[in-house]
Design an enzyme around this catalytic site. Sequence first.
Site: not given
Ligand code: APR
Length: 199
Positions: A47, A56-57, A141-142
């Site tokens: 973010n 994933v963050d 996509t999450g």
């Molecule tokens: N390895 C690979 N992919 C992962 C992992 C992992 N360990 N954990 C989660 N993912 C995938 C999720 O399943 C999804 O397909 O990463 C993709 C992105 O999802 P999010 O992590 O939710 O990220 P995003 O949708 O870009 O949202 C970003 O979420 O965690 C917060 O700080 C972040 O505010 C920001 C927001």
Amino acid sequence: MSSLKHPLAQKQIDITDNQGDEHVVTLTVIQADITTLPLDAIVNAANSSLLGGGGVDGAIHRAAGKELVEYCRTLDGCPTGDAKISPGFKLPAQYVIHTVGPVWHGGSQGEPELLASCYRNSIQLTVDNDITSIAFPAISTGVYGYPIEQATEIAIGSVIDSVKQAAQSGSAIEEVVFCCFSAGDAAIYQKKLETIKER
Ligand code: APR
């Protein structure tokens, strides 16, 4: 890494560098936890604060250790669509490239262009850091709610365009890994990658 040894799909594309030499870049789809990949760089779907979060963050910050957030404090945040680089600290990857994807609002508020710029700006950072292998999660996509089918089209299309462009400015990239966390996402990436013309 076993999942790297058994990719779900792989395509090779031809690119020409700024010396006019031909290179091959391998695009690979795997299903894995991105924090385990021993590549030059992994990309974080962050973010704009760059100070960690969930998804994933959160996984990347947990695996890298507290030095990562301390380092990211010095980066002064990151606008949506942009990308910034940090060391990987305790991660097997040497670098983390932090990029901020768009939140999905239906697709008419510039989301596609912003998502494409996440991939483009991340690939551009491989130029100055001599990165030859990089893994992307499915950015936005999450939590950010970007529909996976549309996001996958943009991910693969913008990576292909970006590696061709970056080769002109001296990028040494050899492999781009699309690291999917779920089997469902991996199947979508696999189907999309198979439609890409073979080299
Ligand atoms: N390895 C690979 N992919 C992962 C992992 C992992 N360990 N954990 C989660 N993912 C995938 C999720 O399943 C999804 O397909 O990463 C993709 C992105 O999802 P999010 O992590 O939710 O990220 P995003 O949708 O870009 O949202 C970003 O979420 O965690 C917060 O700080 C972040 O505010 C920001 C927001």
